[in-house]
Design an enzyme around this catalytic site. Sequence first.
Site, mmCIF file in Angstrom:
data_model
loop_
_atom_site.group_PDB
_atom_site.id
_atom_site.type_symbol
_atom_site.label_atom_id
_atom_site.label_comp_id
_atom_site.label_asym_id
_atom_site.label_seq_id
_atom_site.Cartn_x
_atom_site.Cartn_y
_atom_site.Cartn_z
ATOM 1 C CG HIS A 74 43.324 51.585 65.271
ATOM 2 N ND1 HIS A 74 42.874 52.742 64.703
ATOM 3 C CD2 HIS A 74 42.793 51.549 66.511
ATOM 4 C CE1 HIS A 74 42.101 53.388 65.571
ATOM 5 N NE2 HIS A 74 42.041 52.677 66.678
ATOM 6 C CG ASP A 105 42.171 53.325 61.379
ATOM 7 O OD1 ASP A 105 42.120 52.105 61.592
ATOM 8 O OD2 ASP A 105 42.427 54.154 62.264
ATOM 9 C CB SER A 183 38.963 53.183 67.945
ATOM 10 O OG SER A 183 39.953 54.038 68.411
#
Length: 492
Positions: A74, A105, A183
Site C-alpha cells: 500500500h 501487502d 508501514s
Amino acid sequence: GVGVGGVGGGYLADDFYEGDEDSLEREGRMDAVVKVFCTHTEPNYSLPWQRKRQSASTSSGFVIPGRRVLTNAHSVEHHTQVKLKKRGSDVKYVAKVLAIGVECDLALLTVEDDDFFKGIAPVQFGPLPHLSAPVSVIGYPIGGVAISITSGVVSRTEVTNYAHGGIDLLGVQIDAAINSGNSGGPAFNSKGECVGVAFQSLKHDDAENIGYVIPTPVIHHFITDYDRNKTYTGFPSLPFSWQRVESPAMRKWLKMKTGQKGVLISAVEPLMKDKINLKKNDVLVSIDGTDIASDGTVPFRAGEPITFNYLVSEKYVGESAQVRYLRDGKMQECSITFNAMKRLVPWHIEGTPPSYFIAGGLVFTTVCVPFLKNEYGKDYDFDAPVKLLEKFCHGRVEEEGQQVVICAQVLAAEVNRGYEDLHNTIVQSFNGVKIFNLKQLAQAVESSKDEFMRFELDHEISVVMDTKAANSATKAILKTHAIPSAISADLR
C-alpha cells in the site's frame, strides 16, 4: 495506512541508548531502514477514462540481501514515482518497483545507483517470535522527520485479516505503537534479526496498542515466489468453503464415528468442481497428514492452535497436498492442486486502468472493491446497494472471465431520455443474451444489427434505445464530456 507525514530535509543520526552494546548493534541495523517517498496516481473508478489528482505519501522500508528493498504494497500502490532516502542523508534515490504482492501487502524495490547500497549492511531475517518476546519497530512515522523506534512484546500469533489484500494470512500482533508512516518498517528481535514488517494497526474505541507485523514465513513466501517466477503469483486459497462440525446431530448425519474430527465442506468453487474429487457434504479430516479439529484448527505451537487455512497459505501456486476425507462414513484420500482463486468482485485490479464501455450515453463498467470504496466510502460494506453487496460477499465465479457488469451512470442526452436516474445497477442481459463480462457486452452492442438495443438490468428494469440513434449520438456525448474513447483500451 499510508503515512502522509511532513517531508523533511537532511538530519543528523541521533544517539539512541548511549553506551548500550545492544544499541550499538541496532545502530547498524537502523542504517538499513530507509524512508520511502511515493507519488500515487489512483484511477478514478467513477469516471474510468481518467485518473484522480496525484497524491504523495511517506512510509518506511529496509534493505535486504540482493540489492533489494522491502516495503508495504500500500506504500507504493498506483505509483508513478518512488524515491528512497537513507538515514542521515539528504539525497533521494529513484527506485524501481520489482513486484507488488497485494494480498500479503508487500512490495519489492531496487535502486540502480550503486551509491545507495554503500555502507549499508542488509537486514537478516530471524525465526517466528514467541509470545512475550521483545520487538522493536523502526521507521519514519508521523510526528517528526527523524528515524523513530518503538518497542513492545509479541502479544499474539494467529491467522489475521490483511486489510489491504482482503485475505487471511499469518500475522503477529504486538503492543508497540505502529502509526501512519511506520508501514514497511522492520520489527527486530533482541538479536537484531528482522522478525516482521509493520503494516497495520487496529484503530478502535475499545482497543489500545494493537499493531500488526507481517511475519517472516509470509515474507519468505513473497520473496521466494518472486525469485522463482520473476513476478508475484499470489497465495493459494481453498477451492471450497467449509463450516465447523460441532453439532452431535450433524456428526450423526455425516456418519462420523466417536473421536473422528474434521470440517464439513459446504460448497465447492464452481470452476473447481471437475478438477478436485471433493464434493459438498464431505468431511475434510486432514491435509498432508495434519489432522483438522472440528472447529477448523490445526496444532501450531504448544497451546496455540491456528486456523487450517494457514497450511494452504504456506503452499505456492500450483503445488498440491494429500487430503483425507470422509464420504458416507468411509475414509478416502485424494490430491488437491492449489491455485489463487479469482473472486467475482476482485479486491484489486492489477495496475491497469478500469475497463469501461459507453453506448448511447450509458456508462458500463465492472465492480471491484476500489470501485465500491470510491462510490460509497470506507463503510461501503454497509452503504453499497444490497445487490452489489450480495455479489461481493457471496458471489462465485461460475465461468472463466466472469465479471459483475453494471450501468454505472447515464450521461444525459436526448437518445437516453427517461433513463437519467440509473445508477450502479447490474446488467443481466442484452437483446435476450445473458451477459457474463464487459468484453462480451461491448462486442454484442457493437455487432448488433437489431433495430433496438435492449438492456435488461436488475430490479426488472429494461432500457431500450434506437440502435442507429444511440450509435450516432455517442460521438457527441463523448465530445461534451471530454471523453477520449467510447471503450477502454483493454476491450478494443
